[in-house]
Scaffold this motif. Structure first.
Motif, PDB file in Angstrom:
ATOM      1  N   TYR A  52       0.854  -1.185   0.000  1.00 47.80           N
ATOM      2  CA  TYR A  52       0.000   0.000   0.000  1.00 47.80           C
ATOM      3  C   TYR A  52       0.895   1.242   0.000  1.00 47.80           C
ATOM      4  CZ  TYR A  52      -2.726   3.904   1.406  1.00 47.80           C
ATOM      5  OH  TYR A  52      -3.282   5.157   1.417  1.00 47.80           O
ATOM      6  N   GLY A  53       0.508   2.253  -0.757  1.00 46.81           N
ATOM      7  CA  GLY A  53       1.232   3.529  -0.734  1.00 46.81           C
ATOM      8  C   GLY A  53       0.253   4.677  -0.702  1.00 46.81           C
ATOM      9  N   GLY A  54       0.573   5.695   0.095  1.00 49.96           N
ATOM     10  CA  GLY A  54      -0.301   6.871   0.193  1.00 49.96           C
ATOM     11  C   GLY A  54      -0.303   7.367   1.612  1.00 49.96           C
ATOM     12  N   SER A  55       0.651   8.295   1.885  1.00 52.97           N
ATOM     13  CA  SER A  55       0.745   8.943   3.202  1.00 52.97           C
ATOM     14  C   SER A  55       0.863   7.945   4.354  1.00 52.97           C
ATOM     15  CB  SER A  55      -0.438   9.890   3.412  1.00 52.97           C
ATOM     16  OG  SER A  55      -0.423  10.911   2.426  1.00 52.97           O
ATOM     17  N   VAL A  56       1.650   6.883   4.136  1.00 52.46           N
ATOM     18  CA  VAL A  56       1.927   5.968   5.259  1.00 52.46           C
ATOM     19  C   VAL A  56       2.874   6.669   6.226  1.00 52.46           C
ATOM     20  CG1 VAL A  56       2.932   3.745   5.936  1.00 52.46           C
ATOM     21  CG2 VAL A  56       1.583   3.919   3.838  1.00 52.46           C
ATOM     22  N   LYS A  57       2.532   6.593   7.502  1.00 53.31           N
ATOM     23  CA  LYS A  57       3.315   7.239   8.572  1.00 53.31           C
ATOM     24  C   LYS A  57       3.401   6.246   9.729  1.00 53.31           C
ATOM     25  CE  LYS A  57       2.616  11.705   7.000  1.00 53.31           C
ATOM     26  NZ  LYS A  57       2.712  11.310   5.616  1.00 53.31           N
ATOM     27  N   PRO A  58       4.297   6.509  10.688  1.00 49.37           N
ATOM     28  CA  PRO A  58       4.347   5.601  11.840  1.00 49.37           C
ATOM     29  C   PRO A  58       2.971   5.462  12.502  1.00 49.37           C
ATOM     30  CG  PRO A  58       6.242   7.054  11.878  1.00 49.37           C
ATOM     31  CD  PRO A  58       5.352   7.534  10.754  1.00 49.37           C
ATOM     32  N   ALA A  59       2.194   6.565  12.523  1.00 48.50           N
ATOM     33  CA  ALA A  59       0.911   6.544  13.229  1.00 48.50           C
ATOM     34  C   ALA A  59      -0.154   5.671  12.556  1.00 48.50           C
ATOM     35  CB  ALA A  59       0.377   7.968  13.360  1.00 48.50           C
ATOM     36  N   ASN A  60      -0.062   5.499  11.235  1.00 42.10           N
ATOM     37  CA  ASN A  60      -1.110   4.680  10.600  1.00 42.10           C
ATOM     38  C   ASN A  60      -0.596   3.327  10.096  1.00 42.10           C
ATOM     39  OD1 ASN A  60       0.215   5.317   8.196  1.00 42.10           O
ATOM     40  ND2 ASN A  60      -1.158   7.015   7.720  1.00 42.10           N
ATOM     41  N   ALA A  61       0.726   3.116  10.196  1.00 43.70           N
ATOM     42  CA  ALA A  61       1.311   1.892   9.630  1.00 43.70           C
ATOM     43  C   ALA A  61       0.759   0.644  10.322  1.00 43.70           C
ATOM     44  CB  ALA A  61       2.834   1.927   9.754  1.00 43.70           C
ATOM     45  N   ARG A  62       0.582   0.719  11.633  1.00 38.65           N
ATOM     46  CA  ARG A  62       0.146  -0.450  12.391  1.00 38.65           C
ATOM     47  C   ARG A  62      -1.201  -0.977  11.871  1.00 38.65           C
ATOM     48  NH1 ARG A  62       2.021  -2.453  17.092  1.00 38.65           N
ATOM     49  NH2 ARG A  62       3.584  -0.790  17.127  1.00 38.65           N
ATOM     50  N   ASP A  63      -2.161  -0.051  11.717  1.00 40.88           N
ATOM     51  CA  ASP A  63      -3.496  -0.475  11.274  1.00 40.88           C
ATOM     52  C   ASP A  63      -3.475  -0.989   9.833  1.00 40.88           C
ATOM     53  OD1 ASP A  63      -4.578   0.083  13.678  1.00 40.88           O
ATOM     54  OD2 ASP A  63      -5.382   2.054  13.110  1.00 40.88           O
ATOM     55  N   LEU A  64      -2.677  -0.318   9.000  1.00 41.00           N
ATOM     56  CA  LEU A  64      -2.599  -0.765   7.603  1.00 41.00           C
ATOM     57  C   LEU A  64      -1.929  -2.134   7.519  1.00 41.00           C
ATOM     58  CD1 LEU A  64      -1.562   2.671   6.066  1.00 41.00           C
ATOM     59  CD2 LEU A  64      -3.629   1.402   5.441  1.00 41.00           C
ATOM     60  N   PHE A  65      -0.827  -2.303   8.240  1.00 45.67           N
ATOM     61  CA  PHE A  65      -0.078  -3.569   8.173  1.00 45.67           C
ATOM     62  C   PHE A  65      -0.861  -4.724   8.808  1.00 45.67           C
ATOM     63  CE2 PHE A  65       4.341  -1.296   8.101  1.00 45.67           C
ATOM     64  CZ  PHE A  65       4.097  -0.901   6.800  1.00 45.67           C
ATOM     65  N   GLY A  66      -1.843  -4.380   9.624  1.00 49.37           N
ATOM     66  CA  GLY A  66      -2.645  -5.425  10.263  1.00 49.37           C
ATOM     67  C   GLY A  66      -3.679  -6.042   9.329  1.00 49.37           C
ATOM     68  N   GLN A  67      -3.834  -5.459   8.137  1.00 49.18           N
ATOM     69  CA  GLN A  67      -4.845  -5.985   7.201  1.00 49.18           C
ATOM     70  C   GLN A  67      -4.304  -7.229   6.488  1.00 49.18           C
ATOM     71  OE1 GLN A  67      -7.898  -4.559   7.189  1.00 49.18           O
ATOM     72  NE2 GLN A  67      -6.977  -3.313   8.814  1.00 49.18           N
ATOM     73  N   GLY A  98       2.813  -4.796   3.027  1.00 49.38           N
ATOM     74  CA  GLY A  98       3.837  -3.811   3.328  1.00 49.38           C
ATOM     75  C   GLY A  98       3.472  -2.480   2.697  1.00 49.38           C
ATOM     76  N   ALA A  99       4.479  -1.602   2.576  1.00 43.03           N
ATOM     77  CA  ALA A  99       4.174  -0.255   2.098  1.00 43.03           C
ATOM     78  C   ALA A  99       5.261   0.283   1.192  1.00 43.03           C
ATOM     79  CB  ALA A  99       3.998   0.680   3.293  1.00 43.03           C
ATOM     80  N   LEU A 100       4.815   1.139   0.274  1.00 40.98           N
ATOM     81  CA  LEU A 100       5.726   2.004  -0.483  1.00 40.98           C
ATOM     82  C   LEU A 100       5.492   3.393   0.088  1.00 40.98           C
ATOM     83  CD1 LEU A 100       7.772   2.444  -2.750  1.00 40.98           C
ATOM     84  CD2 LEU A 100       5.897   2.581  -4.374  1.00 40.98           C
ATOM     85  N   ILE A 101       6.560   3.969   0.628  1.00 43.77           N
ATOM     86  CA  ILE A 101       6.413   5.187   1.430  1.00 43.77           C
ATOM     87  C   ILE A 101       7.199   6.320   0.778  1.00 43.77           C
ATOM     88  CG2 ILE A 101       6.793   6.150   3.740  1.00 43.77           C
ATOM     89  CD1 ILE A 101       7.283   2.917   4.348  1.00 43.77           C
ATOM     90  N   GLY A 102       6.544   7.462   0.597  1.00 43.62           N
ATOM     91  CA  GLY A 102       7.228   8.631   0.054  1.00 43.62           C
ATOM     92  C   GLY A 102       7.754   9.502   1.172  1.00 43.62           C
ATOM     93  N   GLY A 103       6.967  10.522   1.529  1.00 39.95           N
ATOM     94  CA  GLY A 103       7.411  11.551   2.477  1.00 39.95           C
ATOM     95  C   GLY A 103       8.038  11.014   3.762  1.00 39.95           C
TER      96      GLY A 103
END
Ligand code: PEP
Length: 257
Positions: free
Chosen positions: A212-227, A232-237
């Protein structure tokens, strides 16, 4: 089982010394906190590829290019071929990022040619797909993703799919601070997995990493990675800020299975 991945796309950010410092910090972190469940990837600007490979002594830190030409060599000013990226030590290449599609006019046919070229030369393509806000609001987002998959993967055999990584990046969430909710992301990831299962096989669907990519941050990574279908993630900023990137790696190692 699909590879679990935390990947950073630096885009056109970080100069040589800053890039070097971030690679070294990531490397040190990985040496002190070895990861078992994830692969960590960074995609620096092209001119830093060799330097990044040189500084990345850790086997768990792989280097990706952000783009690649579809041609092998010749009069293509400003371009880099697959074999040049391999020369630089890159193992992967991001293809079809929405910024390449919208700002540089790359269409599905070109992206498909690049995916095929990358595979034929031994690079792992990270194929980016994603819908616009209008497409989501008009409820054509799944149809759009299907069309991008049809076109981007056109002509590939099932046994080539094992080396393709798919990054679902809704355009409306890239660099905007707005993230797809874990449910929205999971729904689309499950749609993509079903597509792979129906078009290729259940094994292919199980083995292909869908990031998943799109404004992944430490604060939202947990919930996204739990799906269940997010590998995993492609992370920009957040990938160009040392602490954020390392925090996301930590969460990925903890949660992704
Ligand atoms: C990206 O460019 O692939 C991306 C997801 O960027 P950001 O994390 O900044 O939204």
């Amino acid at each position: 089982m699909a590879r679990k991945i935390v990947a950073g796309n630096w885009k056109m950010n970080l100069h040589l010394k800053e890039g070097q410092a971030l690679v070294q910090a990531t490397n040190e972190y990985l040496n002190q906190n070895p990861v078992e469940h994830i692969d960590v990837i960074i995609a620096p600007p092209a001119y830093q590829l060799c330097q990044s490979v040189f500084n990345s002594g850790n086997k768990k830190l792989s280097i990706a290019a952000q783009n690649m030409a579809a041609q092998d060599n010749g009069a293509f000013t400003g371009e880099l071929s697959a074999s040049m990226l391999i020369d630089s030590g890159a193992e992967l290449v991001i293809l079809g990022h929405s910024e390449r599609r919208t700002l540089f006019g790359e269409d599905d046919a070109l992206i498909n040619a690049k995916v095929k070229k990358a595979l034929s030369k031994g690079l792992y393509p990270i194929l980016c797909i994603g819908e616009s806000l209008e497409q989501r609001q008009s409820n054509v987002h799944q149809a759009h993703i299907k069309a991008q998959l049809d076109a981007g993967l056109e002509g590939l055999a099932a046994d080539e799919l094992y080396r393709v990584i798919i990054a679902y990046e809704p355009i409306w969430a890239i660099g905007t601070g707005e993230t797809a909710s874990p449910e929205q992301a999971q729904n689309m990831h499950s749609f993509i997995r079903k597509y792979l299962s129906e078009k290729y096989s259940a094994t292919v669907a199980d083995e292909v990493s869908i990031l998943y990519g799109g404004s992944v941050k430490p604060a939202n990574a947990r919930d996204l990675f739990g799906q269940p279908d997010i590998d995993g993630a492609l992370i920009g900023g957040a990938s160009i800020v040392k602490d954020s990137f390392l925090d996301i790696i930590q969460v990925g190692e903890e949660i992704l299975r």
